[in-house]
Design a protein around this motif. Structure first.
Motif, mmCIF file in Angstrom:
data_model
loop_
_atom_site.group_PDB
_atom_site.id
_atom_site.type_symbol
_atom_site.label_atom_id
_atom_site.label_comp_id
_atom_site.label_asym_id
_atom_site.label_seq_id
_atom_site.Cartn_x
_atom_site.Cartn_y
_atom_site.Cartn_z
ATOM 1 N N HIS A 99 4.861 8.645 4.166
ATOM 2 C CA HIS A 99 4.338 10.014 3.546
ATOM 3 C C HIS A 99 4.991 10.107 2.175
ATOM 4 O O HIS A 99 6.519 9.812 2.151
ATOM 5 C CB HIS A 99 4.315 10.839 4.566
ATOM 6 N N TYR B 251 -0.281 4.884 -0.562
ATOM 7 C CA TYR B 251 -0.683 4.934 0.769
ATOM 8 C C TYR B 251 -0.032 5.893 1.633
ATOM 9 O O TYR B 251 1.074 5.663 1.697
ATOM 10 C CB TYR B 251 -1.117 3.670 1.155
ATOM 11 N N GLU B 252 -0.681 6.933 2.171
ATOM 12 C CA GLU B 252 0.066 7.662 3.157
ATOM 13 C C GLU B 252 -0.805 7.273 4.539
ATOM 14 O O GLU B 252 -2.005 7.701 4.706
ATOM 15 C CB GLU B 252 0.059 9.237 3.012
ATOM 16 N N GLY B 253 -0.285 6.609 5.711
ATOM 17 C CA GLY B 253 -1.050 6.492 6.714
ATOM 18 C C GLY B 253 -0.140 5.696 7.553
ATOM 19 O O GLY B 253 1.233 5.368 7.576
ATOM 20 N N TYR C 190 8.817 8.025 -0.976
ATOM 21 C CA TYR C 190 8.244 7.877 0.145
ATOM 22 C C TYR C 190 8.939 7.566 1.490
ATOM 23 O O TYR C 190 10.107 6.981 1.533
ATOM 24 C CB TYR C 190 6.874 7.082 0.010
ATOM 25 N N SER D 72 2.039 1.874 -3.316
ATOM 26 C CA SER D 72 0.921 2.207 -4.314
ATOM 27 C C SER D 72 0.753 3.755 -3.930
ATOM 28 O O SER D 72 -0.235 4.096 -4.815
ATOM 29 C CB SER D 72 -0.169 1.543 -3.896
ATOM 30 N N SER E 215 4.641 4.092 9.483
ATOM 31 C CA SER E 215 3.923 5.017 8.853
ATOM 32 C C SER E 215 4.649 5.613 7.627
ATOM 33 O O SER E 215 5.972 5.625 7.328
ATOM 34 C CB SER E 215 3.797 6.213 9.875
ATOM 35 N N ARG F 266 0.682 -1.127 -0.118
ATOM 36 C CA ARG F 266 -0.076 0.107 0.170
ATOM 37 C C ARG F 266 0.857 1.241 -0.110
ATOM 38 O O ARG F 266 0.698 2.154 -0.744
ATOM 39 C CB ARG F 266 -0.777 0.150 1.173
ATOM 40 N N PHE F 267 2.123 1.204 0.991
ATOM 41 C CA PHE F 267 2.891 2.347 0.753
ATOM 42 C C PHE F 267 3.458 2.464 -0.420
ATOM 43 O O PHE F 267 3.556 3.888 -0.978
ATOM 44 C CB PHE F 267 4.083 2.307 1.814
#
Length: 815
Positions: free
Chosen positions: A251, A232-234, A259, A230, A249, A227-228
């Protein structure tokens, strides 16, 4: 502490429930707390990552600005002198930003100059500038994992602001650089950061240098990393490449497209939660132990009466003392339990008494049963025998116990009995068998129908064999007799077996030959199919009544064949009774005697015709002789008037007998009809005594014949009764009335003679036993006749009742 006591089980149960409840509550609280902390720490971590990403963008921007500042030293004319340009690049102050060197490419992307970070330093490897690089901004290229260099390009502009070449600076990722310095502080003590190039899943920089130029887990190994990559930020929890569970986490960097990720082991992130969990578990254990101790003490106090009761019951069991009721000390559950136990004890005592009574009753029933009932062990020894067995063996129960069949039966009989008993023990099934035996004491042979079955205990093991035997010796003899009777059934005489409803069940071949009804046709038909119209009405019903009452009826009877022809049969009908005395069947035997009957009938008719002629002549002569005697008596009366009354009495009696003979002489069949006899005697008495005698006989009257041997006595009785009525009141008071009527019973006739007078209080007994009522009583038949005298006002009623066998119904017409 005893393992299986109620206190132990309840205490352990309370401990288990307490621990389970508290631990479940602790686990649930920890899980909720951990989820909340995960969410909170994730937000904090994500905020830190955003700060680092912002700092990364600023560092990249600063690096690009430094590269642009270096590019201002390069002029378009220097491109024609590569060596001079290389020396210039080597002399530029790069401040360890581009510690791997610089390169210049023309507008077509062709490398023109490659210079090391300083004079004598190796230049960077050739770098192929992407063809798309025509913009005028700073571009950060994809890092190369093979050489560990991070290229960054800026356009070189002339005075007019036109791009004439591209300057590319290389940063060595394996050494200290602006990225490693940015991430060097780490996160949360044991955690750290990393910068990942998503397209290659390549780690550009990391707090831990060991991760630099490494790859994050490949696609499909970690959902959170996928997900990162792709975008995803979280935050989330996953496992890193070394298998450690981490809170991570991520970002995105706006300038470089990388990221930034931060990872912190969950053991450090959730250390407060783990500490709280350990304290809760410890508190749970302490609380459960305290609760268990309190439960144990409470149960021991509350169950003290129950323990005392157990001790009391144990003493009663050991000492074999009679059961006594338990003492009830408290009105609680245990007290009510003791009350229920006492009630149960009372019920058990009553049931034990009832069981003893039942055992006695069962013993009485078995002793009075017609069967032989006994129990044997595996070795064939008698354990029990009812009275019938004891009587057979002439032993008491104490003497019979332990004995075997060898004491009573022959060796062959014992072998057969033992074989049957072993089959029951081996197969454990009920055996029904006939057992022939010979008594070794008296040689008596007997056959027993036996049922032998195994008796099992609660575990299902056979502990005894029960035998129930019935002496069927007589039945076997009866069956043999029936077999012989079955052969005799097919005799020359016709035989039919009927049920209680007179339906044919079975016939033999002789029956079919005589009646014309085949065996298959006759079965199921009523016996009425053989009725003949030649028999008088009611004959067959009377015959069956006689058979039911007396058990047998023998008679010659007219029957009808299947073709409608009548035949004369000599039959015997027998009733078959059940043990309760009820008729269950009838057996009919018949022989066709039509020919002999016809011959006998012809002979009797001829003899009867000849006899009738002789009898009528004899009666006629007797009547004439009696009339002659009457004339002589009348002449004697004239000579001796003082004897008129007794002589007249004698004359009356003679005339009565004369009337009988006269009636027999007139009748073709020689029968004397009661109505004619009454009329004739009344006329003779009235004429002799000059008294009016009124005779009342109904017009539609079916005559009743007087039995031949009772005709003269009945005539003398009527003569005496009418004569007495005429003498004692009839002559002086208007005469005598005589009525003839049917009685209440079948075939009964009532003759009533009435005259004026008074019955004496004491019956007169004269000296002459051959006159008056004394003569009447002497002549009265023993059956079928009765005489009654009754006073009604001034009338004396003399009632004579006659019936069978004195009378019989005839078909002759009354004159």
């Amino acid at each position: 502490m005893q393992r299986h006591t109620l206190k132990t089980r309840l205490t352990v149960t309370m401990l288990a429930l307490s621990l389970l409840g508290l631990w479940s509550l602790s686990y649930f609280s920890i899980q909720v707390l951990q989820q909340d902390m995960e969410h909170m720490l994730g937000l904090q971590q994500l905020s830190a990552v955003k700060v680092v990403a912002t700092s990364l963008d600023a560092a990249v921007n600063e690096q690009g600005s430094s590269l642009s500042h270096l590019g201002r030293s390069v002029e378009p004319a220097m491109l024609a002198h590569p060596d001079r340009l290389r020396q210039l690049l080597e002399r530029l102050d790069k401040s360890d930003m581009f510690d791997a060197g610089l390169q210049i490419h023309d507008l077509q992307g062709k490398m023109l100059v490659s210079a090391g970070a300083s004079a004598g330093a190796p230049p960077p490897p050739p770098f192929i500038l992407p063809a798309y690089l025509n913009q005028t901004r700073v571009v950060v290229h994809a890092a190369s994992r093979l050489n560990g260099l991070l290229p960054m390009s800026v356009p070189l502009l002339n005075d007019d602001g036109q791009r004439f070449a591209t300057l590319t600076g290389f940063t060595n990722l394996r050494s200290s650089n602006f990225l490693s310095r940015l991430l060097a502080a780490g996160y949360g003590g044991s955690g750290g950061y990393m910068v990942v190039e998503p397209e290659q899943r390549l780690v550009i920089a990391a707090t831990n240098p060991a991760y630099v130029l490494g790859n994050v887990p490949p696609l499909g190994h970690s959902k959170l990393v996928d997900r990162f990559v792709s975008g995803y930020e979280g935050s989330g929890v996953t496992r890193n490449s070394s298998g450690t569970e981490v809170l991570a986490s991520a970002h995105r960097s706006l300038l470089a497209g990388w990221y930034v990720a931060a990872a912190l082991p969950t053991s450090d992130a959730f250390a407060p939660v783990a500490s709280m969990q350990r304290h809760l578990l410890l508190a749970t254990v302490v609380f459960a132990l305290m609760l268990g101790a309190l439960t144990w003490w409470t149960l021991r106090r509350q169950l003290a009466p129950l323990m005392d009761a157990i001790s009391t019951l144990t003493q009663m069991r050991v000492s074999a003392a009679p059961l006594q009721a338990l003492s009830v000390q408290r009105d609680d559950e245990i007290g009510r339990l003791f009350i229920a136990f006492n009630n149960l004890l009372s019920a058990i005592n009553q049931r034990e008494m009832a069981l003893q009574q039942s055992e006695r009753k069962l013993a009485d029933i078995l002793d009075h049963a017609d069967s032989y009932v006994y129990l044997k062990d595996r070795d064939g020894r008698y354990l029990y025998a009812n009275r019938r067995v004891r009587t057979l063996f002439q032993r008491s129960m104490a003497q019979l116990a332990g004995l075997r069949d060898e004491e009573f039966f022959s060796s062959a009989s014992v072998a057969t009995l033992r074989q049957h008993e072993l089959a029951v023990w081996q197969h454990g099934a009920t055996l029904r068998v006939e057992e022939p035996t010979v008594d070794r004491r008296n040689g008596r042979a007997a056959i027993y129908q036996s049922v032998k079955l195994p008796l099992r205990d609660q575990a299902g093991e056979i502990y005894a064999m029960c035998g129930i035997s019935i002496d069927i010796t007589e039945r076997k003899q009866t069956e043999e007799a029936l077999r012989i009777a079955a052969i005799a059934f097919e005799a020359q005489a016709g035989i039919a077996v009927l049920d209680a409803e007179l339906r044919i069940l079975r016939v033999n071949q002789a029956f079919a030959d005589i009646t014309g009804w085949a065996q298959s046709e006759a079965c199921g038909q009523p016996i009425n199919i053989l009725r003949s119209a030649l028999q008088p009405q009611g004959y067959y019903e009377a015959m069956w009544r006689t058979t039911r009452k007396d058990g047998v009826c023998r008679d010659d009877v007219w029957l009808r064949r299947r073709n409608g022809k009548d035949f004369y049969a000599r039959g015997t009908t027998s009733a078959v009774y059940s043990l309760r005395g009820e008729v269950t069947h009838f057996v009919c035997h018949l022989i066709d005697v039509t020919e002999s009957y016809q011959r006998e009938t012809l002979r009797m008719q001829q003899e009867a015709a000849h006899r009738d002629v002789l009898v009528r002549e004899v009666h006629h002569r007797i009547k004439n002789n009696l009339q002659g005697i009457t004339g002589i008596l009348r002449q004697f009366t004239y000579k001796h008037p003082e004897l008129e009354e007794p002589i007249s009495h004698a004359i009356s009696q003679v005339k009565g007998m004369s009337v009988v003979h006269g009636l027999r002489g007139r009748a073709a069949d020689g029968a004397v009809h009661l109505c004619e006899l009454c009329s004739e005697i009344a006329a003779e008495v009235g004429a002799l005594w000059q008294t009016a005698i009124r005779v009342d006989i109904p017009e539609r009257w079916q005559p009743a014949g007087v039995a031949e041997d009772e005709a003269v006595p009945v005539a003398l009785i009527l003569n005496e009764l009418i004569l007495n009525a005429a003498k004692h009141g009839g002559r002086s008071h208007g005469g005598v009335a005589l009525t003839v009527r049917r009685g209440d019973e079948a075939e009964q006739v009532v003759i009533t003679i009435s005259n004026h007078g008074q019955l004496p209080e004491q019956p007169a007994s004269g000296p002459d036993p051959y006159s008056g009522l004394q003569l009447v009583h002497a002549l009265m038949p023993r059956a079928g006749a009765s005489l009654t005298l009754r006073q009604e006002q001034q009338q004396v009623l003399t009632i004579l009742r006659l019936g069978p066998p004195v009378l019989h119904t005839t078909t002759a017409e009354s004159s």
